[in-house]
Design an enzyme around this catalytic site. Structure first.
Site, mmCIF file in Angstrom:
data_model
loop_
_atom_site.group_PDB
_atom_site.id
_atom_site.type_symbol
_atom_site.label_atom_id
_atom_site.label_comp_id
_atom_site.label_asym_id
_atom_site.label_seq_id
_atom_site.Cartn_x
_atom_site.Cartn_y
_atom_site.Cartn_z
ATOM 1 N N GLU A 176 -32.435 35.502 -13.164
ATOM 2 C CA GLU A 176 -31.607 35.200 -14.329
ATOM 3 C C GLU A 176 -30.185 34.793 -13.948
ATOM 4 O O GLU A 176 -29.209 35.517 -14.202
ATOM 5 C CB GLU A 176 -31.588 36.389 -15.288
ATOM 6 C CG GLU A 176 -32.956 36.693 -15.865
ATOM 7 C CD GLU A 176 -32.944 37.752 -16.960
ATOM 8 O OE1 GLU A 176 -33.903 37.798 -17.733
ATOM 9 O OE2 GLU A 176 -31.974 38.538 -17.024
ATOM 10 N N GLU A 360 -40.685 37.489 -16.910
ATOM 11 C CA GLU A 360 -40.327 38.699 -17.660
ATOM 12 C C GLU A 360 -40.615 38.461 -19.133
ATOM 13 O O GLU A 360 -40.322 37.387 -19.673
ATOM 14 C CB GLU A 360 -38.842 39.062 -17.517
ATOM 15 C CG GLU A 360 -38.434 39.651 -16.189
ATOM 16 C CD GLU A 360 -36.965 40.073 -16.168
ATOM 17 O OE1 GLU A 360 -36.396 40.350 -17.246
ATOM 18 O OE2 GLU A 360 -36.396 40.106 -15.071
#
Length: 446
Positions: A176, A360
């Site tokens: 991320e 995720e």
């Protein structure tokens, strides 16, 4: 595998609904579960951030976390017994190189045993090299604001590749990158807690460069299956007004387009560069060829949609408003349709035929061992159906990762929010598989 809630808590889909080689995995991150006070790990900028009053709920940090450092065999058994094919874990830079430079042999030994433990249980190791635990010494020297840290990260990649690379199923350099850079250097919400466009512009570029340099090292070392793991949000304007639509477009550029476009097109979005240009590091254009690396797969982390409205003040002129959809314990709207739409968009606008992987997806829920997490079962069921819908349109989606294996340290929110398939009692460290764990195990049974 049966549990007392099985009659009321099943997924409506099964492994057999997906392509034969589709991979199911779960994920954690090093600082969130390992216990950073163990094994010679160095201090991270999260330790320093959590020590500042008001930055992290109750001032909690990852010193003990889930004590995965000592309990990893039990945790790997949980993954195996759930019927999962792979485990997305992360290596801690500060555990392996406590000062960001010198190697801690005990840290490398830990990951060596962990990877071997996965293979012994038939679990494919999916490594993420950096999940936010920057060594404090590098943070004190300027951290992601400097061009030195991406090069230090390349050195760290060499160390990990040399020790673990022959046994890893896949590798992603940075988890991320938007959270590492914008959320942490513009919004100040994550460590190191900096604010402002000038800081964010430098961090956004240097994190992208770190990805490129690390991917280059992995290729040079002959590591196969190199990818990336970026977070995406389905962005909506709060209203149909031109101002809200412009604000939503800018937010989309920051969250969804900046890193994907650099990785796959070798350029940055023009609308974001307009605000960043006065603050970009010298020679940034020369780095784009390094950032633009061929990837074997691309990871999508997805949790929610965001509704953006225009605001007065400085660029990028946007703020968030809450919608009417059901929400998780984080206050995030549950919008599985956004996952289908984003997968189709990523495949058409950026990645072409590159395989996609959900790296995720999950929700925080206020469940307890005595209260079955039926909300999580419903969330996974709807998002897995969203994955199937994308596959049916031709999206090359090859895997899905549930976040997360166990309840853990949830960054600025301390230990309050629970994302896990497995409940963790942080006083006793006992693990209790939840109803969602059992439902997933039944769905994945061969």
């Amino acid at each position: 595998m049966k549990d007392e809630h099985s009659a009321a808590s099943d997924l409506t889909i099964a492994r057999s609904d997906f392509p034969q080689d589709f991979l199911f995995s779960t994920a954690t991150s090093a600082y969130q579960i390992e216990g950073h006070s163990f094994g010679g790990a160095g201090r991270t900028h999260w330790d320093a951030f959590a020590a500042q009053p008001g930055k992290v709920d109750r001032g909690e940090d990852g010193a003990i976390a889930c004590d995965h450092f000592h309990r990893w065999p039990e945790d790997l058994d949980l993954i195996r017994d759930c019927g999962l094919d792979a485990y997305r874990f992360s290596t801690s830079w500060a555990r392996i190189m406590p000062d960001g430079v010198n190697v801690n042999p005990e840290g490398l030994d830990f990951y060596d045993k962990l990877v071997d433990g996965m293979l012994e249980r038939g679990i494919r190791p999916m490594a993420t090299l950096y999940h936010w635990e920057l060594p404090e010494t590098l943070s004190q020297q300027g951290g992601w604001l400097t061009g030195d840290v991406p090069r230090r990260f390349a050195d760290f990649t060499v160390v990990v590749a040399n020790r673990l690379g022959d046994r890893l199923y896949s590798v992603a350099p940075v988890n991320e990158p938007w959270c590492v850079s914008w959320l942490s250097h513009y919004a100040g919400y994550h460590a190191p807690g900096l604010t402002g466009v000038a800081n964010a512009a430098k961090a956004m570029h240097h994190v992208a460069l770190a990805h490129g340099l690390s991917a280059t090292v992995l290729r040079d070392k002959g590591i196969a299956n190199v990818g990336a793991a970026s977070n995406f949000e389905y962005v909506l304007p709060a209203t149909d007004s031109a101002a809200d639509q412009k604000a939503a477009q800018l937010y989309d550029g920051l969250v969804n387009r900046w890193f994907a476009q650099a990785m796959f097109k070798g350029s940055y979005p023009e609308d974001i560069l307009e605000g960043f240009l006065p603050h970009m590091p010298k020679g940034w254009q020369d780095d784009l060829s390094i950032i633009h690396q061929k990837l074997d797969w691309f990871g999508v982390n997805y949790y929610t949609c965001k509704r953006i409205h225009a605001t007065d003040g400085v660029w990028p002129y946007g703020g968030e408003v809450s919608g009417d959809l059901p929400k998780t314990d984080m206050g995030w709207e549950i919008y599985p349709e956004g996952l289908t739409a984003l997968l189709k968009r990523v495949a058409s606008d950026f990645t072409d035929d590159t395989p996609l992987f959900i790296t995720e997806n999950g929700l925080a829920n206020p469940d307890t061992p005595s209260r079955p997490d039926l909300e999580r079962i419903d969330f996974y069921d709807k998002h897995l159906k969203a994955c199937l819908a994308a596959i049916e349109t031709g999206v090359p989606l090859v895997g899905y990762t549930a976040w997360s294996l166990m309840d853990n340290y949830e960054w600025t929110l301390g230990y309050d929010k629970r994302f896990g398939l497995v409940h963790v009692d942080f006083e006793t460290q006992s693990r209790t598989p939840k109803a969602s764990y059992h439902a997933l195990a039944r769905a994945l049974a061969r």
